[in-house]
Write a protein that holds these residues in place. Structure first.
Motif, PDB file in Angstrom:
ATOM      1  N   SER A  16     -46.582 -49.542 -19.997  1.00 39.91           N
ATOM      2  CA  SER A  16     -45.243 -48.954 -19.934  1.00 39.91           C
ATOM      3  C   SER A  16     -44.812 -48.352 -21.268  1.00 39.91           C
ATOM      4  O   SER A  16     -44.240 -47.267 -21.296  1.00 39.91           O
ATOM      5  N   ALA A  17     -45.068 -49.013 -22.386  1.00 40.77           N
ATOM      6  CA  ALA A  17     -44.689 -48.470 -23.693  1.00 40.77           C
ATOM      7  C   ALA A  17     -45.535 -47.245 -24.026  1.00 40.77           C
ATOM      8  O   ALA A  17     -45.022 -46.242 -24.535  1.00 40.77           O
ATOM      9  N   ARG A  18     -46.805 -47.320 -23.716  1.00 39.85           N
ATOM     10  CA  ARG A  18     -47.686 -46.179 -23.979  1.00 39.85           C
ATOM     11  C   ARG A  18     -47.296 -44.986 -23.115  1.00 39.85           C
ATOM     12  O   ARG A  18     -47.288 -43.848 -23.569  1.00 39.85           O
ATOM     13  N   LEU A  19     -46.951 -45.252 -21.861  1.00 40.44           N
ATOM     14  CA  LEU A  19     -46.522 -44.181 -20.966  1.00 40.44           C
ATOM     15  C   LEU A  19     -45.221 -43.546 -21.447  1.00 40.44           C
ATOM     16  O   LEU A  19     -45.060 -42.332 -21.409  1.00 40.44           O
ATOM     17  N   LEU A  20     -44.303 -44.363 -21.940  1.00 39.42           N
ATOM     18  CA  LEU A  20     -43.044 -43.846 -22.461  1.00 39.42           C
ATOM     19  C   LEU A  20     -43.270 -42.951 -23.672  1.00 39.42           C
ATOM     20  O   LEU A  20     -42.700 -41.853 -23.755  1.00 39.42           O
ATOM     21  N   TRP A  21     -44.107 -43.373 -24.616  1.00 37.67           N
ATOM     22  CA  TRP A  21     -44.380 -42.554 -25.806  1.00 37.67           C
ATOM     23  C   TRP A  21     -45.162 -41.290 -25.450  1.00 37.67           C
ATOM     24  O   TRP A  21     -44.949 -40.233 -26.047  1.00 37.67           O
ATOM     25  N   THR A  22     -46.053 -41.388 -24.474  1.00 36.40           N
ATOM     26  CA  THR A  22     -46.784 -40.201 -24.038  1.00 36.40           C
ATOM     27  C   THR A  22     -45.847 -39.193 -23.398  1.00 36.40           C
ATOM     28  O   THR A  22     -45.938 -37.986 -23.666  1.00 36.40           O
ATOM     29  N   ALA A  23     -44.928 -39.670 -22.584  1.00 39.33           N
ATOM     30  CA  ALA A  23     -43.952 -38.774 -21.967  1.00 39.33           C
ATOM     31  C   ALA A  23     -43.045 -38.142 -23.019  1.00 39.33           C
ATOM     32  O   ALA A  23     -42.746 -36.955 -22.968  1.00 39.33           O
ATOM     33  N   PHE A  24     -42.612 -38.936 -23.998  1.00 39.85           N
ATOM     34  CA  PHE A  24     -41.771 -38.416 -25.079  1.00 39.85           C
ATOM     35  C   PHE A  24     -42.514 -37.356 -25.886  1.00 39.85           C
ATOM     36  O   PHE A  24     -41.963 -36.297 -26.199  1.00 39.85           O
ATOM     37  N   ALA A  25     -43.761 -37.611 -26.232  1.00 39.45           N
ATOM     38  CA  ALA A  25     -44.551 -36.648 -27.005  1.00 39.45           C
ATOM     39  C   ALA A  25     -44.786 -35.370 -26.206  1.00 39.45           C
ATOM     40  O   ALA A  25     -44.724 -34.270 -26.759  1.00 39.45           O
ATOM     41  N   THR A  26     -45.031 -35.501 -24.911  1.00 33.73           N
ATOM     42  CA  THR A  26     -45.241 -34.335 -24.063  1.00 33.73           C
ATOM     43  C   THR A  26     -43.992 -33.466 -24.001  1.00 33.73           C
ATOM     44  O   THR A  26     -44.066 -32.235 -24.137  1.00 33.73           O
TER      45      THR A  26
END
Length: 67
Positions: A16-26
């Motif tokens: 979940s944290a990795r997905l959140l940061w990936t979405a933010f970076a995208t």
């Protein structure tokens, strides 16, 4: 008497944290790209004529006025 609700472990999503940061970076990269293509007009992309012409063609492709 034991409670059956307290014996179950708490389950958290693994990424979940990795997905959140990936979405933010995208979103950040896409926002920067949209700025460069639509609104920059050469202020940031002064690294050479190739990048400027690429963004200029992108404006025409998206229908953004640039002249």
């Amino acid at each position: 008497m034991s409670s059956s609700a307290s014996s179950q472990p708490v389950v958290r999503p693994a990424g979940s944290a990795r997905l959140l940061w990936t979405a933010f970076a995208t979103v950040a990269v896409l926002t920067l790209l949209a700025y460069l293509v639509a609104f920059d007009q050469g202020a940031v992309s002064r690294s050479g004529t190739y990048l400027h012409e690429l963004m200029h063609d992108g404006r025409h492709l998206l229908g953004v006025p640039c002249h």
